[in-house]
Motif scaffolding. Structure first.
Motif, PDB file in Angstrom:
ATOM      1  N   ALA A  38     -94.410  22.989  65.370  1.00 29.43           N
ATOM      2  CA  ALA A  38     -93.945  21.904  64.506  1.00 29.43           C
ATOM      3  C   ALA A  38     -92.614  22.332  64.156  1.00 29.43           C
ATOM      4  N   ALA A  39     -92.123  23.649  63.945  1.00 32.27           N
ATOM      5  CA  ALA A  39     -90.776  24.008  63.554  1.00 32.27           C
ATOM      6  C   ALA A  39     -89.938  24.049  64.648  1.00 32.27           C
ATOM      7  N   VAL A  44     -85.064  21.626  66.746  1.00 24.01           N
ATOM      8  CA  VAL A  44     -84.253  21.032  67.797  1.00 24.01           C
ATOM      9  C   VAL A  44     -83.759  19.481  67.473  1.00 24.01           C
ATOM     10  N   GLU A  45     -84.675  18.738  66.704  1.00 27.64           N
ATOM     11  CA  GLU A  45     -84.292  17.461  66.246  1.00 27.64           C
ATOM     12  C   GLU A  45     -83.502  17.398  65.272  1.00 27.64           C
ATOM     13  N   LYS A  46     -83.514  18.107  64.149  1.00 24.95           N
ATOM     14  CA  LYS A  46     -82.837  18.176  63.056  1.00 24.95           C
ATOM     15  C   LYS A  46     -81.771  19.271  62.912  1.00 24.95           C
ATOM     16  N   GLY A  47     -81.797  20.291  63.423  1.00 27.24           N
ATOM     17  CA  GLY A  47     -81.035  21.660  63.251  1.00 27.24           C
ATOM     18  C   GLY A  47     -81.770  22.515  62.258  1.00 27.24           C
ATOM     19  N   TYR A  48     -81.029  23.622  62.283  1.00 23.16           N
ATOM     20  CA  TYR A  48     -81.820  24.597  61.471  1.00 23.16           C
ATOM     21  C   TYR A  48     -81.500  24.092  60.035  1.00 23.16           C
ATOM     22  N   GLU A  49     -80.231  24.150  59.471  1.00 23.45           N
ATOM     23  CA  GLU A  49     -80.038  23.755  57.976  1.00 23.45           C
ATOM     24  C   GLU A  49     -80.763  22.589  57.467  1.00 23.45           C
ATOM     25  N   ALA A  50     -80.839  21.491  58.293  1.00 22.62           N
ATOM     26  CA  ALA A  50     -81.664  20.570  57.591  1.00 22.62           C
ATOM     27  C   ALA A  50     -83.062  20.509  57.635  1.00 22.62           C
ATOM     28  N   THR A  51     -83.587  21.470  58.315  1.00 24.18           N
ATOM     29  CA  THR A  51     -85.025  21.606  58.578  1.00 24.18           C
ATOM     30  C   THR A  51     -85.542  22.429  57.416  1.00 24.18           C
ATOM     31  N   SER A  52     -86.356  21.910  56.719  1.00 25.68           N
ATOM     32  CA  SER A  52     -86.780  22.851  55.333  1.00 25.68           C
ATOM     33  C   SER A  52     -88.018  23.205  55.715  1.00 25.68           C
ATOM     34  N   MET A  53     -88.707  24.085  55.114  1.00 24.88           N
ATOM     35  CA  MET A  53     -89.922  24.680  55.206  1.00 24.88           C
ATOM     36  C   MET A  53     -90.947  23.653  54.653  1.00 24.88           C
ATOM     37  N   ASP A  54     -90.693  22.747  53.633  1.00 24.53           N
ATOM     38  CA  ASP A  54     -91.579  21.652  53.165  1.00 24.53           C
ATOM     39  C   ASP A  54     -91.936  20.711  54.572  1.00 24.53           C
ATOM     40  N   ALA A  55     -90.730  20.486  55.126  1.00 23.63           N
ATOM     41  CA  ALA A  55     -91.045  19.644  56.317  1.00 23.63           C
ATOM     42  C   ALA A  55     -91.811  20.144  57.417  1.00 23.63           C
ATOM     43  N   VAL A  56     -91.740  21.620  57.671  1.00 23.95           N
ATOM     44  CA  VAL A  56     -92.490  22.404  58.683  1.00 23.95           C
ATOM     45  C   VAL A  56     -93.960  22.176  58.243  1.00 23.95           C
ATOM     46  N   ALA A  57     -94.286  22.425  56.991  1.00 27.82           N
ATOM     47  CA  ALA A  57     -95.568  22.265  56.424  1.00 27.82           C
ATOM     48  C   ALA A  57     -96.271  21.056  56.488  1.00 27.82           C
ATOM     49  N   ALA A  58     -95.528  20.132  56.261  1.00 27.44           N
ATOM     50  CA  ALA A  58     -95.987  18.659  56.705  1.00 27.44           C
ATOM     51  C   ALA A  58     -96.090  18.253  58.107  1.00 27.44           C
ATOM     52  N   ALA A  59     -95.410  18.805  58.913  1.00 25.59           N
ATOM     53  CA  ALA A  59     -95.346  18.407  60.294  1.00 25.59           C
ATOM     54  C   ALA A  59     -96.531  19.190  60.961  1.00 25.59           C
ATOM     55  N   ALA A  60     -96.813  20.498  60.546  1.00 20.57           N
ATOM     56  CA  ALA A  60     -97.869  21.335  61.254  1.00 20.57           C
ATOM     57  C   ALA A  60     -99.178  20.743  61.293  1.00 20.57           C
ATOM     58  N   LYS A  74     -87.817  30.931  56.364  1.00 21.67           N
ATOM     59  CA  LYS A  74     -87.305  30.057  57.413  1.00 21.67           C
ATOM     60  C   LYS A  74     -86.635  31.081  58.590  1.00 21.67           C
ATOM     61  N   ALA A  75     -85.836  31.968  58.381  1.00 16.09           N
ATOM     62  CA  ALA A  75     -85.281  32.828  59.167  1.00 16.09           C
ATOM     63  C   ALA A  75     -86.331  33.605  59.931  1.00 16.09           C
ATOM     64  N   GLU A  76     -87.545  34.032  59.485  1.00 23.29           N
ATOM     65  CA  GLU A  76     -88.456  34.726  60.042  1.00 23.29           C
ATOM     66  C   GLU A  76     -89.209  33.554  61.109  1.00 23.29           C
ATOM     67  N   LEU A  77     -89.357  32.303  60.391  1.00 28.66           N
ATOM     68  CA  LEU A  77     -89.780  31.270  61.358  1.00 28.66           C
ATOM     69  C   LEU A  77     -88.931  31.187  62.623  1.00 28.66           C
ATOM     70  N   PHE A  78     -87.863  30.902  62.280  1.00 28.08           N
ATOM     71  CA  PHE A  78     -86.748  30.882  63.508  1.00 28.08           C
ATOM     72  C   PHE A  78     -87.134  31.789  64.345  1.00 28.08           C
ATOM     73  N   GLY A  79     -86.962  33.290  63.987  1.00 31.48           N
ATOM     74  CA  GLY A  79     -87.039  34.249  64.923  1.00 31.48           C
ATOM     75  C   GLY A  79     -88.469  34.166  65.628  1.00 31.48           C
ATOM     76  N   ALA A  80     -89.485  33.768  65.191  1.00 33.34           N
ATOM     77  CA  ALA A  80     -90.708  33.460  65.743  1.00 33.34           C
ATOM     78  C   ALA A  80     -90.687  32.495  66.965  1.00 33.34           C
ATOM     79  N   VAL A  81     -90.206  31.529  66.387  1.00 35.75           N
ATOM     80  CA  VAL A  81     -89.853  30.323  67.424  1.00 35.75           C
ATOM     81  C   VAL A  81     -88.807  30.703  68.669  1.00 35.75           C
ATOM     82  N   ILE A  82     -87.965  31.594  68.341  1.00 37.85           N
ATOM     83  CA  ILE A  82     -87.168  32.144  69.555  1.00 37.85           C
ATOM     84  C   ILE A  82     -87.730  33.094  70.660  1.00 37.85           C
ATOM     85  N   ASP A  83     -88.668  33.941  69.637  1.00 37.90           N
ATOM     86  CA  ASP A  83     -89.609  35.122  70.442  1.00 37.90           C
ATOM     87  C   ASP A  83     -90.491  34.222  71.337  1.00 37.90           C
TER      88      ASP A  83
END
Length: 219
Positions: A38-39, A44-60, A74-83
């Motif tokens: 989800a993240a 990719v769709e909204k960008g890093y700044e515009a993506t909130s943790m609330d939005a990720v939780a709702a999309a998951a 959010k930084a740790e989540l982005f790192g996990a996505v890259i990994d």
């Protein structure tokens, strides 16, 4: 504005006086993978700044408490996505541990694996995101470097170091610099056109052979 959400407080103490450490949490339902998926889509769709943790939780979808249990920010989540985007490349041996094979064939196969990596649908969009937003969020480029670029260069450096010890490289050649130059000779004609969305100007096979020549000498 950057995402400034405050993580919810940790879960209440478990019953029967048992500490959380006594019962390690296991992701038996694939929750973390669902969150990463989800993240990645939202980043990719909204960008890093515009993506909130609330939005990720709702999309998951998961509760905010569950989200923060897996990813504290959010930084740790982005790192996990890259990994995860790099994991198929960095967690499997791309290069042999010895020099018994033909180095030219090994390096051709290595470039083939890189090209497969570039073809994955999330790789180039995530890199574009890092390039666009890293000036405001330097943690993005740090995550990209740590999870992907650094392990790739280290692996190639180790192989070229083994080749140097076996006499395949010119005496005194720095394997780490040779690795960086080899990757540059591949990525400049073949990878960056993809990132920029323009046609490649060079034949791929020819570019690979010339890059190998620069490291090993002409065949």
């Amino acid at each position: 504005m950057p995402d400034t959400e405050i993580p919810p407080k940790g879960p209440a103490a478990p019953p029967s006086g048992r500490s959380p450490a006594a019962r390690p949490r296991r992701d038996t339902r694939g929750t973390a993978a669902r969150i990463r998926t989800a993240a990645r889509r939202l980043f990719v769709e909204k960008g890093y700044e515009a993506t909130s943790m609330d939005a990720v939780a709702a999309a998951a979808p998961v509760s905010k408490r569950t989200l923060y249990q897996h990813f504290p920010g959010k930084a740790e989540l982005f790192g996990a996505v890259i990994d995860e985007a790099w994991s198929h490349l960095t967690r499997s041996p791309l290069l042999p541990q010895d020099t018994s094979g033909d180095p030219r064939a090994v390096l051709r196969a290595y470039v083939g694996r890189l090209a497969e990596h570039w073809d994955r649908p999330d790789v180039i969009p995530l890199l574009r995101l890092v390039i666009a937003e890293a000036p405001r969020f330097p943690e993005l480029s740090q995550a990209y470097f740590a999870a992907g670029k650094e392990p790739a260069v280290k692996g190639l450096s180790a192989y070229l170091g083994a080749l140097a010890a076996a006499g395949w490289l010119k005496p005194g050649r720095d394997p780490q610099l040779a690795a960086a130059q080899f990757l540059g000779a591949i990525k400049e004609p073949l990878f960056w056109p993809r990132v920029l969305g323009v046609p490649a100007a060079f034949d791929a096979a020819e570019a690979v052979e010339r890059a190998i020549d620069a490291v090993l000498g002409p065949a």
